[in-house]
Design a protein around this motif. Sequence first.
Motif, short mmCIF file in Angstrom:
data_model
loop_
_atom_site.label_atom_id
_atom_site.label_comp_id
_atom_site.label_asym_id
_atom_site.label_seq_id
_atom_site.Cartn_x
_atom_site.Cartn_y
_atom_site.Cartn_z
N GLY A 1 0.92 -1.20 0.00
CA GLY A 1 0.60 0.05 0.03
C GLY A 1 0.54 1.30 -0.10
O GLY A 1 0.82 2.12 -0.41
N THR B 1 3.56 2.00 -0.89
CA THR B 1 4.02 1.59 -3.06
C THR B 1 3.56 2.00 -2.93
O THR B 1 4.01 3.37 -4.53
CB THR B 1 5.18 0.00 -3.05
N CYS B 2 2.67 1.46 -3.21
CA CYS B 2 1.25 2.00 -4.23
C CYS B 2 0.93 3.43 -3.91
O CYS B 2 0.76 4.38 -5.30
CB CYS B 2 -0.20 1.32 -4.10
N GLN B 3 0.95 4.31 -3.04
CA GLN B 3 0.70 5.65 -2.78
C GLN B 3 2.51 6.55 -3.26
O GLN B 3 1.80 7.53 -3.36
CB GLN B 3 0.71 5.87 -1.24
N LYS C 1 4.43 5.87 -5.78
CA LYS C 1 3.98 5.53 -6.66
C LYS C 1 2.63 6.91 -7.49
O LYS C 1 2.62 6.85 -8.61
CB LYS C 1 3.58 3.95 -7.71
N GLU C 2 1.55 6.26 -7.01
CA GLU C 2 0.62 7.18 -7.10
C GLU C 2 1.22 8.95 -7.07
O GLU C 2 0.34 9.93 -7.99
CB GLU C 2 -1.10 6.93 -6.32
#
Length: 171
Positions: free
Chosen positions: A112, A114-116, A118-119
Amino acid sequence: MQNQKSIETQQSVMQTRQISGSLSFTGIMTKEEEEMSKSALLTFRAKEEEIEKKKMEVKERVQAQLGRIEQETRRLATIREELDALSDPMRKEVSLVRKKVDSVNKELKPLGQTCQKKEREYKEALEAFEEKNKEKVQLITRLMELVSESEKTRMKKLEELSKNLETPRIA
């Protein structure tokens, strides 16, 4: 038992003082003093050996008791597991699934994050792209204006040149 040890220790100390007291007066030990010194030393060593022997016996007894305690602990743990299994037959499965859920949660957390990250990077890159694209549009608009002005200016010049050619000049 401790009183006896205390008395024996005091006697040993007194003997040592007597020996060291007689040495300080003469500086030379007589045979009797030498014998007393050796006797005191032997007594001291014997007491030390006796203490060490008793110490080892106590250590051995403690180790034996620790071994029995460890066996009892294992036996009680086995009994507790059996009791737990009896109280809820699905408990082990529930516990296993909970552990798996916890494990997946632990894996999800960094994903999560990492996702944030990347976003955020995507948004920053998109903003940079849109800004450059806007700059490109402005530059193209300016280029078209310049080309248009240049064409107008060249057309004017060509018209002037054309008029100059049409009107005869007489010299």
